[in-house]
Design a protein around this motif. Structure first.
Motif, PDB file in Angstrom:
ATOM      1  N   UNK A 162       0.764  -1.250  -0.102  1.00 61.10           N
ATOM      2  CA  UNK A 162       0.181  -0.172  -0.119  1.00 61.10           C
ATOM      3  C   UNK A 162       0.727   1.204  -0.026  1.00 61.10           C
ATOM      4  N   UNK A 163       1.782   1.410   0.977  1.00 62.72           N
ATOM      5  CA  UNK A 163       2.518   2.471   0.792  1.00 62.72           C
ATOM      6  C   UNK A 163       3.525   2.916  -0.601  1.00 62.72           C
ATOM      7  N   UNK A 164       3.907   1.856  -1.193  1.00 59.10           N
ATOM      8  CA  UNK A 164       4.651   1.878  -2.311  1.00 59.10           C
ATOM      9  C   UNK A 164       3.690   2.364  -3.365  1.00 59.10           C
ATOM     10  N   UNK A 165       2.460   1.810  -3.448  1.00 60.94           N
ATOM     11  CA  UNK A 165       1.358   1.836  -4.375  1.00 60.94           C
ATOM     12  C   UNK A 165       1.141   3.380  -4.450  1.00 60.94           C
ATOM     13  N   UNK A 166       0.562   3.690  -3.224  1.00 66.19           N
ATOM     14  CA  UNK A 166       0.298   5.357  -3.125  1.00 66.19           C
ATOM     15  C   UNK A 166       0.979   6.254  -3.436  1.00 66.19           C
ATOM     16  N   UNK A 167       2.492   6.210  -3.290  1.00 61.27           N
ATOM     17  CA  UNK A 167       3.579   7.049  -3.497  1.00 61.27           C
ATOM     18  C   UNK A 167       3.913   7.186  -4.964  1.00 61.27           C
ATOM     19  N   UNK A 168       3.698   5.960  -5.818  1.00 61.42           N
ATOM     20  CA  UNK A 168       4.072   5.716  -7.079  1.00 61.42           C
ATOM     21  C   UNK A 168       2.775   6.310  -7.850  1.00 61.42           C
ATOM     22  N   UNK A 169       1.784   6.190  -7.437  1.00 59.92           N
ATOM     23  CA  UNK A 169       0.439   6.696  -7.863  1.00 59.92           C
ATOM     24  C   UNK A 169       0.601   8.413  -7.955  1.00 59.92           C
TER      25      UNK A 169
END
Length: 116
Positions: free
Chosen positions: A27-34
């Motif tokens: 979740x943290x990676x996905x949010x930052x990438x998005x």
């Protein structure tokens, strides 16, 4: 798959972002990438409107998406970089560093108390 971190954007961008980030499982990676991809899309659309003054916002958004390429290919590349194992190792490393700092602080306080 609809993401829950609430980045507001055009529906076409939302669909593209979902496809580009669906293979990132943390979740943290996905949010930052998005958020980073969305910032890049917004910058690209703004630049296109500056370069081509006759473009509407919607046309600039569509061209920005076209220039970003296929979301699935980008998603595969992002999934390689943001694998769950790398994320978990990062979390473990952060925990270990904090634990070492706490132990050092306690040891220093004990030495100060002992020799004071």
């Amino acid at each position: 798959m609809k993401r829950l971190w609430g980045t507001e954007c055009a529906p076409a961008w939302r669909a593209w972002l979902d496809r580009a980030t669906e293979q990132i499982f943390r979740h943290p990676d996905c949010g930052a990438v998005e958020r980073e991809l969305l910032d890049h899309l917004e910058d690209k659309a703004t630049d296109l409107m500056r370069i081509f003054p006759g473009l509407t916002r919607e046309e600039a958004e569509q061209r920005a998406l076209e220039e970003m390429g296929a979301a699935e290919e980008l998603g595969e590349e992002l999934a390689r970089v943001h694998s769950p194992l790398v994320g978990e190792l990062w979390q473990l490393t952060r925990f270990l560093i904090r634990a070492v700092l706490v132990v050092l602080a306690v040891e220093c306080l004990w030495l100060l108390w002992k020799f004071a």
